[in-house]
Design a protein around this motif. Structure first.
Motif, PDB file in Angstrom:
ATOM      1  N   GLU A 274     -66.222   3.555  18.199  1.00 10.79           N
ATOM      2  CA  GLU A 274     -66.462   3.087  16.836  1.00 10.79           C
ATOM      3  C   GLU A 274     -65.765   3.958  15.794  1.00 10.79           C
ATOM      4  O   GLU A 274     -65.534   3.519  14.672  1.00 10.79           O
ATOM      5  CB  GLU A 274     -67.966   3.041  16.567  1.00 10.79           C
ATOM      6  N   TRP A 275     -65.426   5.186  16.182  1.00 11.42           N
ATOM      7  CA  TRP A 275     -64.678   6.100  15.300  1.00 11.42           C
ATOM      8  C   TRP A 275     -63.173   5.885  15.420  1.00 11.42           C
ATOM      9  O   TRP A 275     -62.442   5.914  14.432  1.00 11.42           O
ATOM     10  CB  TRP A 275     -65.035   7.545  15.653  1.00 11.42           C
ATOM     11  N   ALA A 276     -62.695   5.664  16.654  1.00 16.63           N
ATOM     12  CA  ALA A 276     -61.256   5.596  16.923  1.00 16.63           C
ATOM     13  C   ALA A 276     -60.642   4.319  16.351  1.00 16.63           C
ATOM     14  O   ALA A 276     -61.281   3.267  16.282  1.00 16.63           O
ATOM     15  CB  ALA A 276     -60.988   5.671  18.428  1.00 16.63           C
ATOM     16  N   SER A 277     -59.390   4.414  15.997  1.00 13.72           N
ATOM     17  CA  SER A 277     -58.639   3.273  15.482  1.00 13.72           C
ATOM     18  C   SER A 277     -58.130   2.405  16.629  1.00 13.72           C
ATOM     19  O   SER A 277     -57.987   2.869  17.773  1.00 13.72           O
ATOM     20  CB  SER A 277     -57.459   3.799  14.654  1.00 13.72           C
ATOM     21  N   GLU A 278     -57.824   1.163  16.317  1.00 13.16           N
ATOM     22  CA  GLU A 278     -57.159   0.307  17.307  1.00 13.16           C
ATOM     23  C   GLU A 278     -55.794   0.865  17.677  1.00 13.16           C
ATOM     24  O   GLU A 278     -55.228   0.520  18.717  1.00 13.16           O
ATOM     25  CB  GLU A 278     -57.004  -1.113  16.769  1.00 13.16           C
ATOM     26  N   ASN A 279     -55.252   1.745  16.841  1.00 17.50           N
ATOM     27  CA  ASN A 279     -53.966   2.382  17.129  1.00 17.50           C
ATOM     28  C   ASN A 279     -54.109   3.710  17.856  1.00 17.50           C
ATOM     29  O   ASN A 279     -53.136   4.455  17.981  1.00 17.50           O
ATOM     30  CB  ASN A 279     -53.186   2.588  15.827  1.00 17.50           C
ATOM     31  N   SER A 280     -55.307   4.016  18.313  1.00 14.96           N
ATOM     32  CA  SER A 280     -55.506   5.208  19.134  1.00 14.96           C
ATOM     33  C   SER A 280     -54.773   5.030  20.458  1.00 14.96           C
ATOM     34  O   SER A 280     -54.291   3.943  20.797  1.00 14.96           O
ATOM     35  CB  SER A 280     -56.990   5.422  19.392  1.00 14.96           C
ATOM     36  N   TYR A 281     -54.714   6.112  21.218  1.00 12.48           N
ATOM     37  CA  TYR A 281     -54.055   6.051  22.524  1.00 12.48           C
ATOM     38  C   TYR A 281     -54.636   4.929  23.382  1.00 12.48           C
ATOM     39  O   TYR A 281     -53.904   4.144  23.990  1.00 12.48           O
ATOM     40  CB  TYR A 281     -54.198   7.393  23.230  1.00 12.48           C
ATOM     41  N   GLU A 282     -55.957   4.852  23.417  1.00 17.06           N
ATOM     42  CA  GLU A 282     -56.613   3.846  24.261  1.00 17.06           C
ATOM     43  C   GLU A 282     -56.273   2.422  23.843  1.00 17.06           C
ATOM     44  O   GLU A 282     -56.255   1.515  24.681  1.00 17.06           O
ATOM     45  CB  GLU A 282     -58.131   4.046  24.214  1.00 17.06           C
TER      46      GLU A 282
END
Length: 466
Positions: A274-282
């Motif tokens: 919920e913190w990470a962006s859709e552009n995170s590594y995952e």
């Protein structure tokens, strides 16, 4: 950050495995250096026969962690012990989720009191950033992004340069560059040294199983230190290593660089998603290979499977401790090297020289075609393990694969097969051409495969059974 979180992206996609297997991203890029300085064959030979200079200045993420809470936060995120961990030391940092699955691993440098740096792939870096954002510790994090993910006007510099000097002649090269005998450091110990009039931080380290150092310092000294090392290496066979060659050295050392970060599911990492962006590594990485499961959790790995079990110490409280305590005495797959059968390799390659059905192309020296390769290892047609890295090394004269297999099949000399290629003609990744699957015979072998790596590494995950 974008308006959409990683959790929202995953909710939208639904089928996580299909989403990742059809991501339009190939293997990790190694920017900032030519694909080859000479040719990948000589560049591979150099780390076994003379000396090699790896340039690590461009492809990894650096995270500076400072503040009075930095030590406690990093200890809380690490399954390995921080007892006796003091400045001018480094350690492998491989955090796990609350469910006990590995997120990734990086190198953690203890630079000075209240000052640490983590260097490596992004998943572990982002996990630390998330926990720092919770406000539970008095810390500050400063991310220095890898070159390929930086804006064009910022791709010509980083916070630090970072070189690896390896090989049987590495010490004479360093001695000439310094003008004096290098310090006799223990494995993963650091000390300041002088090269060409500038201070350099030296870490006793190894990548290809040979003695050597990681050398790093402020970006302004990049050319000064690099040129001095190249000049010092002229009489010692120093070879520059290109991006094409770089990713193949792990085949000999036995380090698995590509565990899928286990943060796509699990209540314990929901806050991260919920913190990470859709552009995170995952949100951006790709999955591929012959192993296919409907359940993304079948791709998750625990520390024992990666050979990291020896690092897990229950002498402190850490994220995932309860889960690891429950599974520590259970049977685990063991890490091995697969020596692929030469005749079968030739058969696979020869399919390119005919019309009709073709096997998945085997690239030299690295045959990895996605960010997280997962190929099935078979015994009598049954899946008994996973292969997660594959390529060719001229020092062994064959294709090798790094794998984890059920303990009963981990004895060196055991015959298995590697299922090569993706089902149903392949996924939609641009690095996947239409092909048919085929089995490649393999012999279970020691890990590290390199005799030098087995003899010269400090006791740890490379040298002891999981």
């Amino acid at each position: 950050m974008t308006d959409k979180t990683l959790q929202q992206l995953l909710d939208e996609k639904g089928d996580i495995v299909t989403f990742l297997r059809n991501q339009q991203v190939g293997p990790n890029a190694y920017p900032g250096v030519p694909g080859e300085y000479s040719n990948w064959r000589d560049e591979q030979r150099s780390w076994a026969e003379s000396s090699v200079l790896f340039n690590q200045s461009f492809h990894m993420v650096d995270l500076l962690v400072t503040g009075p809470g930095a030590f406690d936060m990093l200890s809380y995120l690490a399954p390995n012990s921080f007892k006796g961990f003091v400045p001018n030391r480094a350690k492998q940092f491989a955090p796990v989720t609350p469910e006990g699955y590995v997120i990734g691993d990086v190198i953690l440098f203890y630079l000075e009191e209240e000052k640490f740096e983590l260097v490596g792939r992004a998943p572990s870096i982002e996990w630390v950033e998330y926990w720092a954002s919770t406000g539970k510790w008095d810390v500050k994090v400063e991310r220095d992004e890898r070159t390929i993910a930086r804006p064009l006007d910022q791709q010509g510099y980083r916070r630090n340069y970072r070189f690896q000097l390896q090989g049987p002649n590495a010490m004479p090269v360093l001695e000439k560059a310094m003008g004096q005998t290098p310090p006799d450091l223990k494995f993963f110990h650091m000390a300041p040294i002088m090269i060409a009039g500038v201070e350099v931080r030296a870490l006793r380290h190894g990548m290809a199983g040979q003695p050597g150092y990681e050398l790093f310092g402020p970006w302004k000294d990049y050319d000064t230190v690099r040129n001095a090392l190249i000049e010092a290496g002229k009489d010692h066979g120093l070879t520059l290593c290109g991006g094409r060659t770089y990713s193949s050295n792990t085949l000999e050392s036995g380090w698995i660089p590509s565990p899928l970060p286990a943060t796509y599911t699990g209540e314990g990492s929901k806050g991260f998603r919920e913190w990470a962006s859709e552009n995170s590594y995952e949100g951006k990485c790709s999955l591929g290979g012959s192993f296919v499961s409907d359940n993304i959790e079948d791709y998750y790995l625990n520390p024992w499977e990666l050979g990291y079990g020896i690092m897990v110490k229950f002498d402190h409280d850490f994220v995932g401790r309860e889960a690891l305590e429950k599974i520590k005495d259970q049977p685990h797959r063991q890490k091995v090297t697969l020596a692929l059968d030469n005749e079968d390799i030739v058969r696979v390659m020869s399919s390119m020289l005919q019309t009709g059905d073709k096997a998945k192309f085997l690239e030299f020296p690295s045959a990895v075609y996605c960010m997280h390769p997962y190929d099935a290892v078979l015994k009598d047609g049954k899946t008994v393990g996973l292969s997660t890295w594959i390529g060719y090394t001229i020092n062994a004269g064959r294709f090798l694969a790094l794998a984890m297999v059920d303990a009963e099949f981990a004895t060196p000399g055991t015959e298995v097969t590697l299922l090569w290629g993706e089902p149903n003609g392949g996924t939609s990744k641009p690095t996947v051409e239409r092909h048919v699957q085929t089995e490649i015979k393999a012999i279970v072998s020691s890990v590290p495969y390199s005799e030098a790596a087995r003899d010269n590494y400090a006791d740890g995950w490379r040298t002891k059974a999981a």
